[in-house]
Scaffold this motif. Structure first.
Motif, PDB file in Angstrom:
ATOM      1  N   GLN A 285      44.431  33.851   8.478  1.00 50.21           N
ATOM      2  CA  GLN A 285      44.061  33.756   9.910  1.00 50.21           C
ATOM      3  C   GLN A 285      45.098  34.507  10.749  1.00 50.21           C
ATOM      4  OE1 GLN A 285      43.891  29.588  10.635  1.00 50.21           O
ATOM      5  NE2 GLN A 285      41.886  29.327   9.704  1.00 50.21           N
ATOM      6  N   SER A 286      44.594  35.023  11.836  1.00 45.78           N
ATOM      7  CA  SER A 286      45.497  35.781  12.721  1.00 45.78           C
ATOM      8  C   SER A 286      46.351  34.811  13.550  1.00 45.78           C
ATOM      9  CB  SER A 286      44.696  36.680  13.646  1.00 45.78           C
ATOM     10  OG  SER A 286      43.911  35.888  14.530  1.00 45.78           O
TER      11      SER A 286
ATOM     12  N   LYS B  75      46.737  34.833  16.753  1.00 45.69           N
ATOM     13  CA  LYS B  75      46.008  34.450  17.948  1.00 45.69           C
ATOM     14  C   LYS B  75      45.095  33.258  17.686  1.00 45.69           C
ATOM     15  CE  LYS B  75      42.880  36.330  21.438  1.00 45.69           C
ATOM     16  NZ  LYS B  75      42.096  37.497  21.859  1.00 45.69           N
ATOM     17  N   LYS B  76      44.418  33.285  16.504  1.00 51.18           N
ATOM     18  CA  LYS B  76      43.512  32.204  16.180  1.00 51.18           C
ATOM     19  C   LYS B  76      44.265  30.909  15.958  1.00 51.18           C
ATOM     20  CE  LYS B  76      39.546  31.254  13.223  1.00 51.18           C
ATOM     21  NZ  LYS B  76      38.726  31.743  12.083  1.00 51.18           N
TER      22      LYS B  76
ATOM     23  N   SER C  31      47.105  30.083  17.333  1.00 49.41           N
ATOM     24  CA  SER C  31      47.582  29.604  18.643  1.00 49.41           C
ATOM     25  C   SER C  31      46.469  28.896  19.385  1.00 49.41           C
ATOM     26  CB  SER C  31      48.106  30.778  19.480  1.00 49.41           C
ATOM     27  OG  SER C  31      49.136  31.447  18.803  1.00 49.41           O
ATOM     28  N   LEU C  32      45.257  29.442  19.342  1.00 48.35           N
ATOM     29  CA  LEU C  32      44.135  28.821  20.030  1.00 48.35           C
ATOM     30  C   LEU C  32      43.802  27.467  19.415  1.00 48.35           C
ATOM     31  CD1 LEU C  32      41.834  31.899  20.655  1.00 48.35           C
ATOM     32  CD2 LEU C  32      43.041  30.556  22.366  1.00 48.35           C
ATOM     33  N   LYS C  33      43.900  27.363  18.064  1.00 48.34           N
ATOM     34  CA  LYS C  33      43.655  26.092  17.397  1.00 48.34           C
ATOM     35  C   LYS C  33      44.660  25.033  17.863  1.00 48.34           C
ATOM     36  CE  LYS C  33      41.304  26.797  13.007  1.00 48.34           C
ATOM     37  NZ  LYS C  33      41.480  26.740  11.549  1.00 48.34           N
TER      38      LYS C  33
ATOM     39  N   LYS D 294      43.912  23.896  21.347  1.00 47.82           N
ATOM     40  CA  LYS D 294      42.750  23.009  21.422  1.00 47.82           C
ATOM     41  C   LYS D 294      43.118  21.599  20.970  1.00 47.82           C
ATOM     42  CE  LYS D 294      37.931  22.750  19.950  1.00 47.82           C
ATOM     43  NZ  LYS D 294      37.986  21.398  19.440  1.00 47.82           N
TER      44      LYS D 294
END
Length: 481
Positions: free
Chosen positions: A14-15, A17-18, A20-22, A25
């Motif tokens: 996973q990147s 950015k992904k 960080s978004l997880k 959330k």
């Protein structure tokens, strides 16, 4: 067993950015239900905070439990402690709160009485402030501050002034005036480029002096020598010998017109201010410039001197007043109370105070520190060019519209509003008053005007407080401290 190895599930790459978004959330899901909710108040911390605030504000206040009861019989038990706070005052003020309820804050005078008056100073009253029964009362410091009486002083009665003589002789606007120390003659400078010397008693012309090539803006007569000094728009400052009636010295240095002039009362120094925004200090004998007092941003149009510091005070078109240290040639204080040009300054002959006039107001200041005292209680609503004060506490101001207002110095009350009358043949717009001065006794006033005349004023001998009562209404919104 060695043959059977536990197979791990492959991790999906996973990147950043992904990831960080997880994480964002998950944090939002965790904390969003309580977002914006304030933590419940802690009663213990509130109690500590309130007790600290009360201790800091009422540190010097004694509880009434500590005050000994007067006249309590020995056999009786002392009364129950009352929830009251009291400030220590003179002895006479301790019995004044007997009829007050127990839950009260009793504030006594904090100043010790002078002399034999044990009841405190006159006008200083004991204030009793009822307190609520709630223990969480937020006491204000205004309860213990001694109240200052806001009574404005009543003005003294002054007889009204009337015009008794009009002198014609100049061919141009009369711009400046100075009195002789013997009070027998006075001199005026005009836009006709001449200086005329007049007899005070008769108003007759004695001499005419020529030498300037532009209008004469400033005049001063020395009390130490037989000299008269003049300054004008021709950038020249001249010293006249009155025994020979001719110029004996000229002071060169101003870059533009010279607007005001003053002599130091105790030292042989001459001060001139002009359109070059500088007040120059000259040595009278050597003609040398001692200092150039630079600091104003616009024309220096008014100056006066004192024997003690601040020895030089200047007013300027940049709406400031500056006090100057004559030892170092530097500014001591700058007063920025005015909003418009300070065209006139006048020092009180006996008190340590002075007044300054601009188009928006006339203000009174203390010396030597320059504390603002108060505004005059009326507004002349014109450009004020001239101001003078006599020893009786009468201040006069002359405006561009020909209005001549008389003031009571102590209270700032305007007790007379006169309007000059232009001489026949002049325009009504030529009514401006450019200079005003009292004679040495303070009983005569001379004004120099734009209709080319010199007017002499005196007090009305027939006036009494009954015929001309003081119509005074004290201001409500100004407190005098």
């Amino acid at each position: 067993m060695p043959g059977t190895a536990l197979e791990m599930e492959p991790v999906e790459p996973q990147s950043l950015k992904k990831l960080s978004l997880k994480s964002l959330k998950r944090s939002l899901d965790l904390f969003s239900p309580t977002h914006g909710h304030v933590a419940p108040p802690d009663p213990e911390s509130k109690r500590i905070r309130t007790s600290h605030k009360v201790a800091m504000e009422y540190k010097g206040i004694k509880s009434t439990n500590d005050i000994p009861k007067q006249g309590n019989p020995r056999g009786q038990e002392p009364a129950a402690p009352s929830n009251a706070l009291a400030l220590p005052g003179p002895e006479g003020s301790r019995d004044q709160g007997k009829g007050v309820s127990e839950n009260a804050l009793v504030v006594g005078p904090t100043l010790q009485s002078r002399g034999k008056n044990e009841g405190g100073l006159p006008g200083k009253s004991t204030t009793v402030i009822p307190a609520s029964s709630s223990s969480s009362r937020n006491f204000s410091t205004s309860a213990i501050i001694e109240r200052i009486p806001s009574r404005w002083p009543r003005p003294e009665w002054h007889a009204p002034w009337k015009n008794y003589r009009v002198i014609s002789g100049h061919l141009g606007w009369v711009r400046s005036i100075a009195f002789d120390p013997s009070n027998t003659w006075f001199c005026t400078g005009s836009a006709d480029r001449t200086i005329k010397i007049w007899d005070v008693a008769s108003g007759k012309l004695k001499y005419t002096l020529t030498g300037h090539i532009e209008q004469i803006r400033g005049l001063a007569v020395s009390t130490r020598h037989t000299y008269m000094f003049s300054a004008g728009d021709d950038k020249q400052v001249k010293c006249w010998d009155l025994e020979q009636n001719k110029v004996i010295r000229s002071y060169h240095g101003h870059l533009s017109g010279v607007y005001c002039l003053a002599l130091h009362p105790t030292i042989d120094l001459l001060l001139t201010g002009g359109r070059d925004s500088v007040c120059r200090v000259w040595d009278i004998r050597t003609k040398m410039q001692a200092y150039a007092l630079a600091g104003h941003d616009n024309t220096v149009c008014s100056v006066f001197t004192r024997p003690t510091d601040p020895q030089v005070v200047t007013g300027s078109h940049d709406s400031t007043i500056k006090f100057w240290d004559l030892r170092y040639g530097k500014t001591m204080t700058t007063l920025t109370h005015h909003k418009k040009s300070v065209r006139a300054l006048a020092r009180h002959p006996t008190e340590h105070s002075f007044a300054s006039a601009s188009a928006e107001n006339i203000k009174k200041f203390n010396l030597p520190r320059g504390e603002f005292l108060h505004n005059m209680l009326s507004q002349q609503k014109t450009i004020i060019n001239a101001m003078a004060i006599n020893e009786d506490g009468v201040m006069v101001t002359g405006g561009d519209n020909g209005s001549l207002w008389f003031w009571d110095w102590k209270s700032g009350h305007n007790f007379q509003q006169a309007q000059t009358i232009v001489q026949p043949g002049s325009l009504d717009s030529e009514a401006a008053i450019y200079a005003a001065s009292f004679d040495l006794t303070g009983s005569r006033l001379i004004t120099c005007e734009a209709d080319k005349t010199i007017k002499m004023w005196k007090q009305d001998e027939n006036a009494t407080p009954e015929t001309h009562p003081v119509n005074f209404k004290p201001p409500k919104d100004i407190r005098r401290f």
